[in-house]
Design an enzyme around this catalytic site. Structure first.
Site, mmCIF file in Angstrom:
data_model
loop_
_atom_site.group_PDB
_atom_site.id
_atom_site.type_symbol
_atom_site.label_atom_id
_atom_site.label_comp_id
_atom_site.label_asym_id
_atom_site.label_seq_id
_atom_site.Cartn_x
_atom_site.Cartn_y
_atom_site.Cartn_z
ATOM 1 N N ASP A 1 0.825 -1.204 0.000
ATOM 2 C CA ASP A 1 0.000 0.000 0.000
ATOM 3 C C ASP A 1 0.863 1.258 0.000
ATOM 4 O OD1 ASP A 1 -2.645 0.697 -0.264
ATOM 5 O OD2 ASP A 1 -2.956 1.056 1.868
ATOM 6 N N ASP B 1 -8.949 -1.767 2.467
ATOM 7 C CA ASP B 1 -8.659 -1.175 3.779
ATOM 8 C C ASP B 1 -9.687 -1.585 4.826
ATOM 9 O OD1 ASP B 1 -6.498 0.168 2.638
ATOM 10 O OD2 ASP B 1 -7.772 1.836 2.006
#
Length: 393
Positions: free
Chosen positions: A218, A264
């Site tokens: 990420d 997420d």
């Protein structure tokens, strides 16, 4: 987590576009409503998906068991996710975005209907009258004949499932025709809840490997390149939750969105669900690790929003969620002297004795395509059975 400007919820306008330049900035009230709503929407699938993962783990039928993520799966997932993300980025650069999104819309249309149907089925079953004419059906697909005959799909469903499927199809058609942000969020919430429920980590070590790998993934793809942000804004599919920052001014036709990727939610969510099952395995009638990790998630998500507004740049939410969701429970385990028990716990080693009754709600970006492919293998009614179940990752 990002800010994005979109038209009717169907896409994002680049910051340099005339549409984005002409749009007035969001008001403080609008931003507070948008990000508060995103936080609430992120918490709901984690909380209820974790509860449903316990019921899923209690299944006595091996063919109905959830997909278990092993250490090997966890180690290679960031690599697969990176390849998928880069592939999508190149596709959007080379081919027409319109045609790519048309294909993706059809794919997620089918997958979203199945996910939403599976999500609402337990709720809808409570509303059917006792005398409802509920008939049983079976969809069987085999190959070969005689002794060599092999079952490929053995899908059992009933009339109630068909009603839920029809209701979900209405939302699907709404999304396909309008790409409205509410329809997008209904599908996104269903994907997230199903992901937390059906994708199980086999132990805490595997969870640390997965979250650690995706932490690096990420950070690299958000800070190192513009690939993640570009794909998120170009990808017209319910792989992110969105909420308008100008809802107070424009109502349901608002078009200035804040967004949160489903990765997420699902990635920390499956770790939080694992800790809930660990709590139950201790048989102490408490849910210390679940509540700790849940509150840690709230803290990490809040910190993401705060940092984003300080630096005015899209933030990799896992940068803040991973240390919080792993660090806080480990600190509690260290204080309680249960680190050994935590890391020796195997999620698939036992049938959980009961479903917990959590009566008090706590106060307070993985690759979208990879997550969709993983969940596609499990998105069905619990009665779906396959003789050979493919790998989750």
């Amino acid at each position: 987590m990002e800010q994005a400007e979109a038209h009717n919820g169907s896409g994002a306008a680049p910051p340099s576009s005339p549409a984005a330049a002409a749009r007035p900035p969001a008001t403080p009230e609008g931003m507070a409503l948008a990000y508060g709503s995103l936080v609430v929407m992120a918490l709901l699938p984690i909380f209820f998906g974790a509860l449903r993962s316990v019921t899923c783990a209690r299944s006595k039928n091996s063919s109905d068991m959830p997909e278990t993520i092993t250490s090997r799966d966890a180690a290679r997932f960031p690599v697969v996710a990176s390849c998928t993300l880069l592939g999508l980025y190149l596709f959007f650069k080379i081919f027409s975005q319109e045609y790519i999104n048309l294909l993706l819309s059809m794919y997620f249309f089918v997958l979203g209907i199945l996910a939403l149907s599976h999500t609402i089925s337990p709720i809808m079953n409570k509303f059917f009258p006792a005398n409802f004419p509920n008939k049983q059906y079976q969809l069987l697909f085999t190959q070969g004949s005689g002794e060599a005959k092999e079952e490929i799909v053995n899908y059992e469903f009933d009339t109630k499932d068909l009603v839920c499927l029809a209701m979900s199809s209405v939302v699907g058609v709404w999304y396909l025709l309008r790409k409205h942000w509410i329809a997008n969020n209904l599908f996104g919430l269903a994907f997230s809840l199903n992901g937390v429920e059906l994708l199980h980590l086999n132990n805490v070590s595997t969870g640390c490997i997965l979250l650690g790998g995706l932490f690096v993934y990420d950070v690299f793809w958000v800070f190192g390149t513009n690939v993640m942000v570009t794909v998120a804004k170009s990808f017209e599919a319910p792989i992110k939750l969105v909420f308008p920052q100008d809802l107070l001014e424009k109502g349901l036709e608002a078009d200035n969105f804040a967004m949160l990727g489903l990765g997420d939610i699902v990635i920390p969510g499956i770790f939080i669900a694992l800790l809930l099952r660990f709590d139950i395995s201790l048989k102490k009638n408490t849910h210390t690790y679940f509540y700790t990790s849940f509150l840690a998630y709230i803290f990490g998500l809040g910190l993401t929003i705060f940092i984003m507004h300080i630096f005015k740049h899209a933030q990799p939410a896992l940068l803040y969620l991973v240390p919080a969701c792993i660090g806080f429970p480990l600190l509690v385990a260290l204080l309680k002297g249960e680190v050994t028990e935590m890391f020796s716990y195997e999620s698939s080693a036992e049938i959980l004795p009961h479903t917990p009754r959590l009566t008090h709600f706590p106060t307070v970006s993985g690759s979208p395509a990879s997550l969709a492919d993983s969940m596609q293998q499990k998105l069905s009614c619990p009665r779906r059975r396959r003789q050979q179940s493919p790998s989750a990752m």
